[in-house]
Design a protein around this motif. Structure first.
Motif, short mmCIF file in Angstrom:
data_model
loop_
_atom_site.label_atom_id
_atom_site.label_comp_id
_atom_site.label_asym_id
_atom_site.label_seq_id
_atom_site.Cartn_x
_atom_site.Cartn_y
_atom_site.Cartn_z
N PHE B 90 -7.71 -20.31 -43.96
CA PHE B 90 -8.67 -20.89 -43.02
C PHE B 90 -9.93 -20.06 -42.92
O PHE B 90 -10.93 -20.54 -42.38
N PHE B 91 -9.88 -18.84 -43.40
CA PHE B 91 -11.05 -17.96 -43.29
C PHE B 91 -11.38 -17.40 -44.66
O PHE B 91 -11.07 -16.25 -44.96
N PRO B 92 -11.96 -18.19 -45.47
CA PRO B 92 -12.17 -17.75 -46.85
C PRO B 92 -13.21 -16.65 -47.00
O PRO B 92 -13.18 -15.91 -47.97
N GLN B 93 -14.16 -16.55 -46.02
CA GLN B 93 -15.22 -15.58 -46.27
C GLN B 93 -14.80 -14.15 -45.97
O GLN B 93 -15.27 -13.22 -46.60
N GLY B 94 -13.96 -14.00 -45.00
CA GLY B 94 -13.67 -12.62 -44.60
C GLY B 94 -12.22 -12.24 -44.85
O GLY B 94 -11.47 -12.92 -45.52
N ASP B 95 -11.85 -11.13 -44.27
CA ASP B 95 -10.50 -10.62 -44.46
C ASP B 95 -9.74 -10.78 -43.15
O ASP B 95 -9.97 -10.05 -42.19
#
Lengths: 649, 225
Positions: B90-95
């Motif tokens: 669900f959060f592809p940009q961050g870690d």
């Protein structure tokens, strides 16, 4: 975001509770899910097999057929299900894709059938999962190669307007296309063999003469060998120049391997011619003669097996490279070890490491000449380890090369088999196609007969005559008929056409060339006009005569022949003419057209006919044509003679 | 000394066994048996009726939740790796791995290293159907990493960093290094009534109830399912 975890979105949103107390500013408004409909089961009826799934499962991939509104086109109101007239087995994997997010390729499925299903349902094949992707790609590649093979074979069909250069190139590439090419092929093959044998025999000691004992034949019969060599080189040069001339892209031809081999085969001779006088270079000249052995590679044009071998070696280049590399490593290691092991022993042949290379190579390849043998115990131990490991190192890459060769060889065999079977296949396909073409012609005749019967008022006969074709056939025939009208050409029987060609060929020998109009004029009204005016030699509408690939001269002579015959029956036709005179319509024109056109060559062959009409007798028209001199009698199998006469008019 | 000898003997034994297997060609057979133990854990949840009593979801909602849960985790339990993978989608940009770790700790109430469907549903029930107090309690539980009843600045800093990590690198305005720390300071100023450097649960609930924004955002969870 993978659609598979769409079900976990509520969880992710709930987990956001951890951010709320930390945030300093208000959160945005949450989207409201207004369509509060419950998740419903959708029934997908694929050719009778019912699949059921949740609507949300299908909605995961909105850019496919099942996930978008496109499936509404397949909705069946009465049964409240979506009906697809497709293969249910292939549908399984497609539905599984929606369920699991992974697309699998079932191995028993034909690759093109599967591809079609994917395209139908709007799924791109690239998302096939890793587990099945290799298999899919392999099968697809094989399919592509097979298609390319088929395309290449189609190139063998002679194109009508190939100029001399193209014909020559085709003759060179495929010797089986014409007899000349075959002759040329065998002649060059023979001369290659002769040249190679000459080179070999040249060095054989030929018996002693007075001056020297045991001269090689080359020196004894110098002139003879020189003549032979010259002849071969002449042939090769001529062949090379002809290929160069015929090649579609000369630059590419000159870069190809075969042409380089050709050049290398004939160059030493010419260099030799130039340089015989110079004494210094004659040593180099002698070395050049070695290159004459390259002539044997010219055989690869004649032998498919050689070509396959070459192709295999090329495709296994990395394995060969590995073999070479590992061998080199092992040789260096063992040579060093042997050298130092044997250093102590006196009169050792292992004088240096490079000298030990020879021993190592001979031992590793298990040749064992025995010219160099270790004498110390350490040397013997390491020598045995060397030979044992040699077997291993060489055995490893060989199966890879062999399997590659086997695969390519079998592919070629399959292609050859396909090519051999192709003739039979095409013949059968041709028969079934002509069956449907004949159905059209038959129905046309039936249509004519029915019209004539209308004219003559013989209702009973009409009913007796016609068997009603299906709606599909009628519509199809109507379509073909419209095409005939559009092009003002007509479909005719193949046999008749061939018969015609023979006739016209004979005719051209006998008759003087008549006054021929250059351009064919095409109208059906023209025909009508012609009938009305009853002219012999005016502009004959050559419309229904064949287009491009036939000589207008031939057609016209056939037509002339017809014209003579028609005139003889003018009297019997007049009644008919009078009756139909006032009916200026293409229908009546059709009648005359039918009469005239029967002997003429066909305009088009109905290709891609999907209907398989009854396989009719093929021979009525030629006999009718011969009877043209007598009375243009056309016998159709199912008609009584009465009607035949009428239609003959 | 005897230990040394024992260890030596064990090593020699191992080497001898290795050579024996090397010569007999059975070197790799052992590893196959080891793998069997790991993957046969399976879990079946309690019946739907019981779950319906214990949580505030309707039967239909439970069905939807379970189908989604079982789709991603066919074995019936989620381990932390799986949890992190699912959440990261669900959060592809961050870690998002750290925050997912904290979430996992919060959901895994019996601390057995895996989240079963019951844990999952209980947690969701509190967040989505619970009272404000319940929700705030749950949030406090999430923040309190060592479950000692109070949130220290370090714990809060970890949480804050994990949340900011989910944003990734490409943000506007650009992320500074001390942004999390400043944010923690703001938080503590707001929450820590007695300024003792930790936030207890009472302080937390009280301060949250006083804050308009937080109350409003708690309403968001009413319509998630």
């Amino acid at each position: 975001m993978a659609a598979g975890v769409a079900a976990w979105l509520p969880f992710a949103r709930a987990a956001a509770i951890g951010w709320m107390p930390i945030a300093n500013c208000p959160m945005p408004v949450a989207p409201r899910d207004n369509s509060r409909k419950q998740d419903e089961l959708i029934i997908l009826n694929v050719s009778g097999r019912r699949f059921q799934t949740w609507r949300t499962t299908l909605d995961r991939y909105p850019d496919t057929l099942l996930g978008s509104t496109e499936k509404d086109f397949f909705y069946n109101e009465e049964t409240k299900e979506f009906f697809f007239d497709r293969d249910p087995d292939a549908f399984r994997s497609i539905l599984n894709f929606y369920r699991t997010g992974k697309l699998h390729y079932p191995r028993h499925e034909c690759i093109s059938a599967y591809d079609e299903e994917l395209i139908f349902f709007g799924i791109i094949p690239e998302i096939i999962g890793d587990c099945c992707y290799e298999e899919y790609k392999d099968r697809k590649r094989e399919n592509l190669e097979r298609l390319q093979d088929d395309q290449e074979e189609n190139k063998d069909i002679k194109l009508p307007n190939m100029n001399f250069r193209e014909t020559m190139w085709r003759a060179f590439e495929n010797p089986h296309t014409s007899t000349m090419a075959l002759v040329f092929y065998y002649v060059t093959g023979f001369f290659i063999a002769v040249s190679v044998i000459t080179n070999v025999v040249e060095t054989v000691p030929c018996g002693s003469t007075a001056n020297h004992k045991d001269m090689p034949c080359g020196e004894r019969y110098t002139v003879a060998f020189f003549c032979m060599d010259t002849a071969c080189v002449m042939i090769f040069t001529v062949e090379y120049l002809m290929r160069l001339f015929a090649a579609p892209s000369r630059y590419r031809f000159m870069r190809s391997v075969m042409s380089i081999i050709d050049v290398v085969a004939i160059l030493p001779y010419y260099i030799g011619l130039v340089m015989t006088n110079n004494e210094d270079v004659s040593g180099a000249f002698v070395t050049l003669r070695v290159f004459r052995v390259f002539r044997i590679f010219k055989f690869s044009r004649h032998s498919q097996g050689l070509r396959i071998l070459g192709y295999t070696l090329k495709s296994c280049a990395s394995e060969l490279g590995f073999l070479l590399f590992s061998l080199t490593m092992a040789i260096i290691i063992f040579a060093t070890v042997m050298f130092y092991a044997e250093k102590g022993s006196s009169s050792s042949k292992f004088t240096s490491i490079p000298a030990s290379f020879w021993y190592t190579i001979v031992t590793m390849t298990t040749l064992g000449y025995g010219d160099m043998v270790p004498k110390t115990i350490a040397g013997k131990i390491f020598g045995s380890i060397c030979s044992l490991s040699g077997v291993l190192v060489i055995a490893l890459p060989v199966p890879v090369i062999v399997s590659n060769f086997s695969r390519i060889y079998h592919q070629n065999q399959r292609a050859d088999k396909r090519r051999a079977q192709k003739k039979a296949r095409l013949a059968r396909i041709r028969i079934s196609k002509s069956g449907s073409a004949n159905a059209f012609l038959q129905s046309k005749r039936n249509g004519l007969l029915s019209e004539l019967l209308e004219l003559t008022g013989k209702e009973e006969d009409e009913q007796k005559l016609l068997k009603s074709p299906s709606l599909l056939e009628t519509q199809h025939h109507h379509l073909l008929h419209c095409l005939e009208k559009t092009t003002a050409h007509e479909f005719v029987d193949e046999q008749l056409y061939e018969h015609n060609c023979l006739e016209t060929a004979l005719q051209t020998y006998r008759s003087s060339s008549p006054a021929i109009p250059d351009s064919p004029v095409t109208t059906c009204c023209g025909r009508r006009r012609e009938r009305n005016h009853d002219e012999a030699n005016t502009t004959l509408p050559c419309s229904h005569l064949v287009p491009s690939h036939q000589d207008p001269l031939l057609e016209l002579s056939a037509f002339q022949m017809q014209r003579c015959d028609l005139r003889s029956h003018h009297a019997s036709r007049s009644k008919l003419n009078l009756r139909t005179n006032d009916r200026i319509s293409c229908k009546s024109g059709r009648i005359t057209t039918a009469i005239i056109s029967l002997p003429t060559p066909p305009a088009l062959t109905p290709d891609g006919d999907s209907l398989h009409g009854p396989t009719l007798r093929r021979a009525p028209l030629p006999s009718g044509h011969q009877a043209a001199t007598a009375g243009l009698q056309i016998t159709t199998g199912s008609c009584s003679s009465n009607i035949v006469k009428v239609s003959a008019l | 000394m005897s230990q040394c000898r024992k260890r030596c003997k064990r090593q020699i034994n191992k080497v001898a066994r290795y050579f024996y297997r090397f010569l007999m060609g059975t070197l790799t057979q052992d590893s196959v048996e080891d793998d069997f133990e790991l993957s046969t854990v399976c879990h079946r949840p309690e019946s739907m009726d019981k779950l319906q009593e214990q949580t505030k979801f309707t039967k239909k909602e439970l069905q939807v939740l379970y189908r989604g849960f079982k789709n991603e985790c066919p074995s019936g339990v989620v381990n932390e790796e799986n949890f992190k993978t699912i959440y990261s989608q669900f959060f592809p940009q961050g870690d998002s791995s750290m925050y997912a770790h904290f979430l996992f700790e919060a959901f895994d109430t019996n601390k057995n290293g895996s989240v079963s469907f019951e844990d999952f549903v209980f947690g969701l029930s509190i967040i989505l159907r619970g009272t404000i107090n319940d929700r705030l309690n749950w949030a406090f539980n999430l923040y309190d990493l060592n479950k000692d009843g109070c949130i220290t600045k370090e714990e809060m800093l970890d949480i804050m960093k994990s949340i900011y990590d989910m944003m990734g690198k490409y943000t506007y305005p650009t992320m500074q290094d001390d942004t999390p720390r400043e944010h923690v300071e703001t938080f503590f100023q707001k929450m820590d009534r007695n300024k003792d450097g930790v936030v207890t649960i009472e302080e937390f609930i009280e301060s949250c109830k006083k804050d308009e924004n937080i109350m409003q955002s708690m309403q968001l969870f009413d319509n998630v399912i």
